[in-house]
Design an enzyme around this catalytic site. Structure first.
Site, PDB file in Angstrom:
ATOM      1  N   ARG A 167      -4.236   8.266   5.180  1.00 43.48           N
ATOM      2  CA  ARG A 167      -3.600   7.163   4.453  1.00 43.48           C
ATOM      3  C   ARG A 167      -2.883   7.767   3.247  1.00 43.48           C
ATOM      4  O   ARG A 167      -3.045   8.947   2.931  1.00 43.48           O
ATOM      5  CB  ARG A 167      -4.585   6.040   4.071  1.00 43.48           C
ATOM      6  CG  ARG A 167      -5.983   6.400   3.776  1.00 43.48           C
ATOM      7  CD  ARG A 167      -6.223   7.156   2.504  1.00 43.48           C
ATOM      8  NE  ARG A 167      -5.570   6.555   1.366  1.00 43.48           N
ATOM      9  CZ  ARG A 167      -5.202   7.198   0.289  1.00 43.48           C
ATOM     10  NH1 ARG A 167      -5.419   8.517   0.169  1.00 43.48           N
ATOM     11  NH2 ARG A 167      -4.595   6.591  -0.707  1.00 43.48           N
ATOM     12  N   ARG A 180       1.245   0.737  10.811  1.00 48.19           N
ATOM     13  CA  ARG A 180       1.119   0.084   9.492  1.00 48.19           C
ATOM     14  C   ARG A 180       2.534  -0.294   9.035  1.00 48.19           C
ATOM     15  O   ARG A 180       3.486   0.449   9.297  1.00 48.19           O
ATOM     16  CB  ARG A 180       0.479   1.004   8.444  1.00 48.19           C
ATOM     17  CG  ARG A 180      -1.001   1.235   8.658  1.00 48.19           C
ATOM     18  CD  ARG A 180      -1.625   1.960   7.467  1.00 48.19           C
ATOM     19  NE  ARG A 180      -1.947   1.066   6.370  1.00 48.19           N
ATOM     20  CZ  ARG A 180      -2.447   1.477   5.199  1.00 48.19           C
ATOM     21  NH1 ARG A 180      -2.647   2.766   4.979  1.00 48.19           N
ATOM     22  NH2 ARG A 180      -2.745   0.612   4.252  1.00 48.19           N
ATOM     23  N   ASP A 182       4.252   3.017  -2.135  1.00 51.03           N
ATOM     24  CA  ASP A 182       4.413   2.960  -0.683  1.00 51.03           C
ATOM     25  C   ASP A 182       5.845   2.666  -0.274  1.00 51.03           C
ATOM     26  O   ASP A 182       6.283   3.040   0.809  1.00 51.03           O
ATOM     27  CB  ASP A 182       3.467   1.924  -0.084  1.00 51.03           C
ATOM     28  CG  ASP A 182       2.058   2.480  -0.059  1.00 51.03           C
ATOM     29  OD1 ASP A 182       1.384   2.403  -1.106  1.00 51.03           O
ATOM     30  OD2 ASP A 182       1.657   3.051   0.971  1.00 51.03           O
TER      31      ASP A 182
HETATM   32  O1  MRU Z   1      -3.818   1.715   1.918  1.00 48.30           O
HETATM   33  P1  MRU Z   1      -3.559   3.103   1.438  1.00 48.30           P
HETATM   34  O2  MRU Z   1      -4.806   3.829   1.031  1.00 48.30           O
HETATM   35  O3  MRU Z   1      -2.710   3.898   2.398  1.00 48.30           O
HETATM   36  O4  MRU Z   1      -2.686   2.905   0.115  1.00 48.30           O
HETATM   37  C1  MRU Z   1      -2.201   4.050  -0.531  1.00 48.30           C
HETATM   38  C2  MRU Z   1      -1.479   3.759  -1.784  1.00 48.30           C
HETATM   39  O5  MRU Z   1      -1.266   2.633  -2.155  1.00 48.30           O
HETATM   40  C3  MRU Z   1      -0.933   4.938  -2.524  1.00 48.30           C
HETATM   41  O6  MRU Z   1      -0.900   4.693  -3.895  1.00 48.30           O
HETATM   42  C4  MRU Z   1       0.490   5.238  -2.049  1.00 48.30           C
HETATM   43  O7  MRU Z   1       0.550   5.339  -0.664  1.00 48.30           O
HETATM   44  C5  MRU Z   1       1.020   6.489  -2.645  1.00 48.30           C
HETATM   45  S1  MRU Z   1       0.261   7.950  -2.007  1.00 48.30           S
HETATM   46  C6  MRU Z   1       0.992   9.281  -2.739  1.00 48.30           C
END
Ligand code: MRU
Length: 376
Positions: A52, A96, A245
């Site tokens: 993730r 996702r 993201d």
């Molecule tokens: O649901 P996740 O754990 O994939 O969410 C990750 C985040 O929100 C991070 O802050 C984002 O992907 C940046 S990672 C460098």
């Protein structure tokens, strides 16, 4: 420092090469790796958050596409091979919805296959796809290092830094984005103390950020999400840095649910709020954040968050995985070319259009601005 980091993902070369993923759902209790030899295992790993973080998802998907089509690498029908590429691309794109790095990486792989199809043998296209996934992986290492260098310039010796979710080595190829700024500051001899939001419902801050920082010897204090306001009021935090993201053309930024609230709190307390992300996280096709797709996740993540029921059976649950922070709350976006500040459509377009040396966004300007508002 990065050499001591546990890698979130690694390509293991060989006749039957495979993608080795650290299963992040088991951290911090267990360090276990998953061997991915086909696209379905990669899809499941992304969907279940075994891998993730936006950049790591993109890298995993690129390898996943290669793994999904390599069974046809021996065929001599390029059109059939490319149809398979298209199918695997669409399949992995459904794992996702929010992190744009996923689509960026898959599209880059797909375009390469289409470009080569007219003039190249299928085995050569397959080899080129693996090389492309490795290039995406290598590039991310360089992007993260550059983000670290620029982000470190925003921090001073003795600063407290609040972060949310995990935007560290675990979320990328190795060094992180938000945490890269902290690692680079520490490597430069600055003392930095990190406050990590635990990040309900899946506890990426508690399970991953606290674990990763501890492993790298960076002082970290864990907070429940609802403690951030108090910690800011007490003056313990001089900067908030989070990852992203997806960043729209105007700078509106999707990141882990709770980020938006933190940005409001930071603004109220006059603490600069920074987003750290590589250019692969920008989505210039979206004018602003209103169209960013927000992943909705299983209600059980909320009702059974700690391995047992924590709410009455049948209760209604709302579980968006991300929120969108408006650009006007963001003091600067730290990317590999510098710090974009102020954050708006024009500055972003100019920054992403230029090379590193051409970008006219100095770390110093953003730092001076943040210091004067903090001191004033
Ligand atoms: O649901 P996740 O754990 O994939 O969410 C990750 C985040 O929100 C991070 O802050 C984002 O992907 C940046 S990672 C460098």
């Amino acid at each position: 420092m990065a050499s001591r980091m546990v890698l979130s993902l690694e390509w293991v070369d060989g006749e039957d090469g495979f993608l080795r993923l650290l299963d992040q759902t088991l951290l911090p209790r267990e360090v276990r790796y998953l061997e991915c030899r086909d696209a379905a295992v990669v899809w499941e790993a992304i969907h279940q958050l075994r891998v993730r973080g936006a950049p790591a998802i993109g890298i995993a998907a690129a390898y996943g596409l290669y793994l999904g089509v390599r069974k046809l690498a021996g065929c001599n029908d390029a059109a059939k091979f490319v149809r398979e590429v298209d199918g695997v691309r669409d399949y992995l794109a459904g794992s996702r919805p929010t992190a744009v790095n996923l689509f960026w990486a898959l599209d880059r792989m797909q375009k390469l296959a289409h470009r080569l199809a007219a003039s190249t043998s299928v085995p050569a296209i397959a080899s080129a796809l693996l090389a492309e996934a490795q290039a995406i992986h290598d590039e991310d290492r360089r992007l993260c290092r550059a983000i670290g260098r620029h982000g470190a310039g925003l921090l001073q010796d003795g600063d407290g830094v609040l972060t949310h979710c995990n935007a560290g080595g675990l979320a990328t190829s190795e060094y992180g984005t938000a945490l890269a700024a902290i690692y680079a500051a520490v490597e430069a001899g600055k003392r930095v103390h990190v406050y990590a939001d635990e990040t309900r419902p899946l506890l990426q801050g508690a399970r991953l950020t606290a674990w990763e920082l501890q492993a790298n010897g960076v002082p970290v204090t864990l907070l429940c999400d609802n403690m951030a306001a108090q910690v800011l009021r007490e003056g313990r935090v001089q900067a908030v840095i989070v990852g992203a993201d997806r960043i729209a053309a105007n700078g509106d930024t999707a990141n882990k649910i709770g980020t938006y609230g933190l940005a409001i709190l930071a603004a109220y307390h006059g603490v600069p709020f920074y987003v750290a992300a590589p250019r692969t996280t920008f989505d210039l096709s979206l004018a602003d954040g209103t169209k960013i797709p927000i992943e909705q996740r299983d209600p059980r993540e909320v009702t059974h968050g700690f391995g047992r029921p924590t709410s009455p059976d049948g209760v209604d649950v709302y579980n968006p995985a991300f929120d969108v922070t408006p650009a006007k709350l963001i003091r600067g976006i730290i990317f590999e070319g510098g710090v974009i500040s102020p954050v708006c459509t024009e500055t972003i377009a100019r920054a992403l259009g230029g090379s590193e040396t051409e970008v006219g966004f100095s770390d110093g300007a953003a730092r001076r601005e943040s210091r004067s508002s903090r001191d004033g």
